[in-house]
Design a protein around this motif. Structure first.
Motif, PDB file in Angstrom:
ATOM      1  N   ALA A  88      20.507 -35.387 -16.729  1.00  0.00           N
ATOM      2  CA  ALA A  88      21.594 -35.060 -17.404  1.00  0.00           C
ATOM      3  C   ALA A  88      22.192 -34.232 -15.661  1.00  0.00           C
ATOM      4  CB  ALA A  88      20.834 -32.892 -17.916  1.00  0.00           C
ATOM      5  N   LEU A  89      23.706 -34.522 -16.173  1.00  0.00           N
ATOM      6  CA  LEU A  89      24.736 -33.808 -15.405  1.00  0.00           C
ATOM      7  C   LEU A  89      26.279 -33.792 -16.136  1.00  0.00           C
ATOM      8  CD1 LEU A  89      24.743 -37.549 -13.652  1.00  0.00           C
ATOM      9  CD2 LEU A  89      24.164 -35.107 -12.467  1.00  0.00           C
ATOM     10  N   ALA A  97      35.013 -33.671 -20.006  1.00  0.00           N
ATOM     11  CA  ALA A  97      33.641 -34.236 -19.098  1.00  0.00           C
ATOM     12  C   ALA A  97      33.994 -34.844 -17.873  1.00  0.00           C
ATOM     13  CB  ALA A  97      32.538 -34.215 -19.764  1.00  0.00           C
ATOM     14  N   ASP A  98      33.590 -35.175 -17.044  1.00  0.00           N
ATOM     15  CA  ASP A  98      33.714 -36.452 -15.702  1.00  0.00           C
ATOM     16  C   ASP A  98      33.395 -37.282 -16.351  1.00  0.00           C
ATOM     17  OD1 ASP A  98      33.137 -36.392 -12.409  1.00  0.00           O
ATOM     18  OD2 ASP A  98      33.181 -37.885 -13.689  1.00  0.00           O
ATOM     19  N   LEU A  99      33.993 -38.617 -16.625  1.00  0.00           N
ATOM     20  CA  LEU A  99      33.317 -39.799 -17.247  1.00  0.00           C
ATOM     21  C   LEU A  99      32.655 -40.542 -15.860  1.00  0.00           C
ATOM     22  CD1 LEU A  99      33.884 -42.303 -19.752  1.00  0.00           C
ATOM     23  CD2 LEU A  99      36.271 -43.010 -17.568  1.00  0.00           C
ATOM     24  N   ALA A 100      32.829 -40.498 -15.036  1.00  0.00           N
ATOM     25  CA  ALA A 100      31.970 -40.606 -13.937  1.00  0.00           C
ATOM     26  C   ALA A 100      30.210 -40.428 -13.668  1.00  0.00           C
ATOM     27  CB  ALA A 100      32.109 -40.401 -12.936  1.00  0.00           C
ATOM     28  N   GLN A 101      29.867 -38.844 -14.420  1.00  0.00           N
ATOM     29  CA  GLN A 101      29.261 -38.221 -14.696  1.00  0.00           C
ATOM     30  C   GLN A 101      28.277 -38.725 -16.101  1.00  0.00           C
ATOM     31  OE1 GLN A 101      29.707 -33.856 -14.987  1.00  0.00           O
ATOM     32  NE2 GLN A 101      29.035 -33.817 -12.720  1.00  0.00           N
ATOM     33  N   TRP A 102      28.977 -39.097 -17.078  1.00  0.00           N
ATOM     34  CA  TRP A 102      28.749 -40.099 -18.362  1.00  0.00           C
ATOM     35  C   TRP A 102      27.655 -41.137 -18.176  1.00  0.00           C
ATOM     36  CZ3 TRP A 102      32.943 -39.035 -23.314  1.00  0.00           C
ATOM     37  CH2 TRP A 102      32.940 -37.572 -23.664  1.00  0.00           C
ATOM     38  N   ARG A 103      28.425 -41.594 -17.246  1.00  0.00           N
ATOM     39  CA  ARG A 103      28.260 -43.605 -17.023  1.00  0.00           C
ATOM     40  C   ARG A 103      27.211 -43.287 -16.061  1.00  0.00           C
ATOM     41  NH1 ARG A 103      34.373 -45.388 -16.328  1.00  0.00           N
ATOM     42  NH2 ARG A 103      34.576 -46.256 -18.230  1.00  0.00           N
TER      43      ARG A 103
END
Ligand code: 8X3
Length: 248
Positions: A88-89, A97-103
């Motif tokens: 989890a990030l 939220a941060d899209l890069a973390q979602w990816r």
């Protein structure tokens, strides 16, 4: 003692590391994978010749292929895949939220998991093996800040059930394990803060990696006619909260 081989992804820490120890202690050959080679080396040294390490990043498909092709003959006949690697990030609400973390969560928790599963399925079918996927209570119960993490774990839960349908008649068993709070590096990785991790787990008597490792071993050693479809676990200190209502 057994003559079986398990491949455990994410064996560098937490549940995966504890599972590597538990399965090796029960006589299994263990293939431990992860990104951090030095951690795998230390574990392989501790466990001895029953363990083979494969250092690669779950997000790199060519690296998965290379690693599996490099397996020594005695580790090639894999009976059990434990898809444990995942993370989890972030805990921010979706709109912050941060899209890069979602990816990154989708790439590891979903894309990495389906890639290694797809590559190992033919030999698992051939050996009437088993797959145990690490989902989470977050698959079923949404919580603030869980957004994409919970989404990835819902995928893992439903993919597990779908695999059961597709593997009907093959003898391959598939289980979705859905733990709640387990004290590992999970919260440090998610927040980047050891204080946040200590605060979350402090006084809560959370589950441990060893608790889940013993559960995995139990599921894996049930009589072959029995399949646990889904198994949800929480520490006694964790339960459910009510709905929230915003008033204008
Ligand atoms: C994470 C479960 O309860 O720590 O997969 O959020 S919980």
């Amino acid at each position: 003692m057994t003559d079986r081989t398990v491949l455990i992804t994410g064996a560098t820490a937490g549940i995966g590391e504890a599972a590597a120890r538990a399965f090796a202690a029960a006589g299994w050959r263990v293939i431990g994978t992860g990104r951090r080679a030095e951690r795998l080396e230390a574990l392989a040294t501790e466990i001895g010749p029953k363990m083979h390490m494969l250092a690669f990043d779950m997000r790199d498909e060519a690296a998965i292929d290379g690693a599996l092709a490099s397996l020594p003959p005695e580790f090639q006949a894999i009976d059990l895949l434990i898809n444990n690697a995942g993370l989890a990030l972030g805990t921010a609400p979706a709109h912050k939220a941060d899209l890069a973390q979602w990816r990154q969560m989708i790439d590891t928790n979903i894309n990495g998991l389906i890639a290694i599963t797809h590559k190992l399925l033919p030999r698992l079918v051939e050996r009437k093996g088993a797959i145990i996927n690490l989902s989470s209570v977050a698959a079923t119960y949404p919580y603030a800040g869980g957004n994409v993490y919970g989404g990835t774990k819902a995928f893992v839960q439903q993919f597990s059930l779908g695999l059961r349908s597709d593997l009907h008649g093959t003898g391959v068993r598939v289980t979705s394990i859905e733990p709640g709070m387990v004290e590992t590096e999970f919260t440090f990785v998610r927040t980047g803060s050891q204080d946040a991790s200590d605060t979350l787990y402090g006084g809560a008597d959370p589950m441990t990696g060893e608790d889940i490792a013993q559960t995995l071993l139990w599921v894996a050693t049930l009589p072959p006619h029995l399949n646990i479809n889904r198994l949800e676990l929480m520490p006694v200190s964790q339960s459910f909260a009510g709905f929230q209502v915003a008033r204008g």
